[in-house]
Design a protein around this motif. Structure first.
Motif, mmCIF file in Angstrom:
data_model
loop_
_atom_site.group_PDB
_atom_site.id
_atom_site.type_symbol
_atom_site.label_atom_id
_atom_site.label_comp_id
_atom_site.label_asym_id
_atom_site.label_seq_id
_atom_site.Cartn_x
_atom_site.Cartn_y
_atom_site.Cartn_z
ATOM 1 N N ALA A 134 0.831 -1.201 0.000
ATOM 2 C CA ALA A 134 0.000 0.000 0.000
ATOM 3 C C ALA A 134 0.869 1.256 0.000
ATOM 4 O O ALA A 134 0.585 2.218 -0.714
ATOM 5 C CB ALA A 134 -0.937 -0.001 1.205
ATOM 6 N N THR A 135 1.946 1.236 0.781
ATOM 7 C CA THR A 135 2.868 2.373 0.817
ATOM 8 C C THR A 135 3.517 2.563 -0.548
ATOM 9 O O THR A 135 3.622 3.683 -1.047
ATOM 10 C CB THR A 135 3.955 2.151 1.894
ATOM 11 N N THR A 136 3.926 1.468 -1.172
ATOM 12 C CA THR A 136 4.497 1.530 -2.518
ATOM 13 C C THR A 136 3.485 2.123 -3.493
ATOM 14 O O THR A 136 3.842 2.953 -4.336
ATOM 15 C CB THR A 136 4.933 0.120 -2.983
ATOM 16 N N GLY A 137 2.230 1.725 -3.354
ATOM 17 C CA GLY A 137 1.169 2.259 -4.218
ATOM 18 C C GLY A 137 0.984 3.759 -4.060
ATOM 19 O O GLY A 137 0.817 4.484 -5.048
ATOM 20 N N VAL A 138 1.024 4.241 -2.826
ATOM 21 C CA VAL A 138 0.873 5.676 -2.562
ATOM 22 C C VAL A 138 2.042 6.455 -3.181
ATOM 23 O O VAL A 138 1.848 7.480 -3.842
ATOM 24 C CB VAL A 138 0.771 5.953 -1.043
ATOM 25 N N ILE A 139 3.259 5.954 -2.991
ATOM 26 C CA ILE A 139 4.438 6.637 -3.535
ATOM 27 C C ILE A 139 4.432 6.569 -5.058
ATOM 28 O O ILE A 139 4.781 7.547 -5.733
ATOM 29 C CB ILE A 139 5.729 6.054 -2.925
ATOM 30 N N THR A 140 3.990 5.453 -5.614
ATOM 31 C CA THR A 140 3.875 5.318 -7.070
ATOM 32 C C THR A 140 2.903 6.365 -7.620
ATOM 33 O O THR A 140 3.189 7.017 -8.628
ATOM 34 C CB THR A 140 3.404 3.896 -7.449
ATOM 35 N N GLN A 141 1.795 6.535 -6.943
ATOM 36 C CA GLN A 141 0.799 7.522 -7.372
ATOM 37 C C GLN A 141 1.375 8.942 -7.296
ATOM 38 O O GLN A 141 1.195 9.745 -8.211
ATOM 39 C CB GLN A 141 -0.455 7.404 -6.509
ATOM 40 N N MET A 142 2.085 9.253 -6.234
ATOM 41 C CA MET A 142 2.709 10.574 -6.094
ATOM 42 C C MET A 142 3.697 10.822 -7.236
ATOM 43 O O MET A 142 3.715 11.898 -7.844
ATOM 44 C CB MET A 142 3.462 10.679 -4.764
ATOM 45 N N MET A 143 4.516 9.819 -7.503
ATOM 46 C CA MET A 143 5.543 9.961 -8.537
ATOM 47 C C MET A 143 4.913 10.090 -9.918
ATOM 48 O O MET A 143 5.373 10.888 -10.741
ATOM 49 C CB MET A 143 6.485 8.752 -8.471
ATOM 50 N N THR A 144 3.864 9.335 -10.170
ATOM 51 C CA THR A 144 3.167 9.403 -11.455
ATOM 52 C C THR A 144 2.610 10.801 -11.681
ATOM 53 O O THR A 144 2.692 11.343 -12.787
ATOM 54 C CB THR A 144 2.043 8.344 -11.512
ATOM 55 N N GLN A 145 2.072 11.404 -10.638
ATOM 56 C CA GLN A 145 1.546 12.768 -10.752
ATOM 57 C C GLN A 145 2.667 13.760 -11.034
ATOM 58 O O GLN A 145 2.501 14.685 -11.832
ATOM 59 C CB GLN A 145 0.773 13.162 -9.492
ATOM 60 N N ALA A 157 11.452 16.630 -4.993
ATOM 61 C CA ALA A 157 9.996 16.775 -5.041
ATOM 62 C C ALA A 157 9.297 15.618 -4.329
ATOM 63 O O ALA A 157 8.377 15.833 -3.530
ATOM 64 C CB ALA A 157 9.536 16.872 -6.494
ATOM 65 N N ILE A 158 9.712 14.385 -4.610
ATOM 66 C CA ILE A 158 9.036 13.239 -3.991
ATOM 67 C C ILE A 158 9.376 13.149 -2.503
ATOM 68 O O ILE A 158 8.532 12.760 -1.696
ATOM 69 C CB ILE A 158 9.336 11.917 -4.746
ATOM 70 N N TYR A 159 10.591 13.536 -2.117
ATOM 71 C CA TYR A 159 10.963 13.537 -0.698
ATOM 72 C C TYR A 159 10.018 14.447 0.078
ATOM 73 O O TYR A 159 9.498 14.071 1.138
ATOM 74 C CB TYR A 159 12.419 13.992 -0.518
ATOM 75 N N LYS A 160 9.786 15.629 -0.462
ATOM 76 C CA LYS A 160 8.896 16.593 0.202
ATOM 77 C C LYS A 160 7.478 16.029 0.323
ATOM 78 O O LYS A 160 6.848 16.136 1.379
ATOM 79 C CB LYS A 160 8.894 17.905 -0.584
ATOM 80 N N SER A 168 14.612 6.781 3.898
ATOM 81 C CA SER A 168 15.593 7.355 2.983
ATOM 82 C C SER A 168 15.054 7.161 1.569
ATOM 83 O O SER A 168 14.198 6.310 1.332
ATOM 84 C CB SER A 168 16.964 6.689 3.150
ATOM 85 N N LEU A 169 15.557 7.958 0.653
ATOM 86 C CA LEU A 169 15.019 7.959 -0.703
ATOM 87 C C LEU A 169 16.136 8.016 -1.718
ATOM 88 O O LEU A 169 17.072 8.798 -1.576
ATOM 89 C CB LEU A 169 14.089 9.176 -0.867
ATOM 90 N N GLU A 170 16.033 7.183 -2.739
ATOM 91 C CA GLU A 170 16.954 7.203 -3.862
ATOM 92 C C GLU A 170 16.126 7.273 -5.140
ATOM 93 O O GLU A 170 15.204 6.474 -5.320
ATOM 94 C CB GLU A 170 17.801 5.927 -3.908
ATOM 95 N N VAL A 171 16.469 8.202 -6.023
ATOM 96 C CA VAL A 171 15.827 8.289 -7.326
ATOM 97 C C VAL A 171 16.924 8.126 -8.364
ATOM 98 O O VAL A 171 17.904 8.868 -8.353
ATOM 99 C CB VAL A 171 15.098 9.641 -7.526
#
Length: 177
Positions: free
Chosen positions: A26-37, A79-82, A96-99
């Protein structure tokens, strides 16, 4: 939405949703949606995958039709970190975040990646465990075409393989030296 503070200034109100019980999927889904936007404003870039490991290390893999620049990775990382921080998905801020781009060691996952890599040498592992190695010649939504060269000199033969997408387990780019 805004709300007034006691000192008269307005602050942005971010609705808080309790994410503590969210599964990793579910967390992956939320982050995927944020990134897609975020990527909607830049059609040359596309999301390949979001991975989250048990220590809350988020890995976002982006690709682009013309290659991924470091500047774009930095831009999307910020942007996604924020967005993740403001969302409250990790209430204690413990993530932590890696793009980055997927890299050559990661298998192709999307038709758009296959199209981008047309003309390159690939190794295709099929669902039955067999392998096909050769040059990726063509891609459709349903299948890929791989040209395999067997033998050398006078005994050389060229085989054309049409492989259905649903019959592919993994496809990796082969590096030529």
């Amino acid at each position: 939405l805004c709300r007034k503070k006691k000192n008269g200034r307005r602050e942005r109100f971010v609705p808080f949703i309790i994410y503590q019980t969210m599964s990793s999927e579910a967390t992956t889904g939320v982050i995927t949606q944020m990134m897609t936007q975020l990527l909607a404003e830049d059609p040359g870039y596309f999301l390949v995958e979001v991975k989250i490991n048990p220590t809350n290390n988020i890995k976002v893999f982006l690709d682009a039709d013309t290659g991924v620049s470091i500047d774009k990775c930095v831009k999307y990382n910020r942007a996604i970190y924020k967005l993740v921080e403001e969302s409250g998905i990790f209430p204690d801020g413990n993530f932590s975040l890696e793009v980055s781009s997927p890299g050559l060691d990661e298998p192709l996952k999307l038709i758009r990646q296959y199209i981008k890599n047309t003309g390159r040498n690939v190794e295709v592992l099929l669902q039955d465990g067999s392998k096909v190695e050769g040059k990726l010649m063509a891609v459709t939504d349903a299948a890929i075409q791989v040209e395999e060269v067997k033998g050398k000199n006078k005994k050389q033969e060229v085989l054309e393989h049409t492989i259905r997408i649903d019959n592919i387990k993994t496809t990796k780019i082969q590096i030529q030296f």
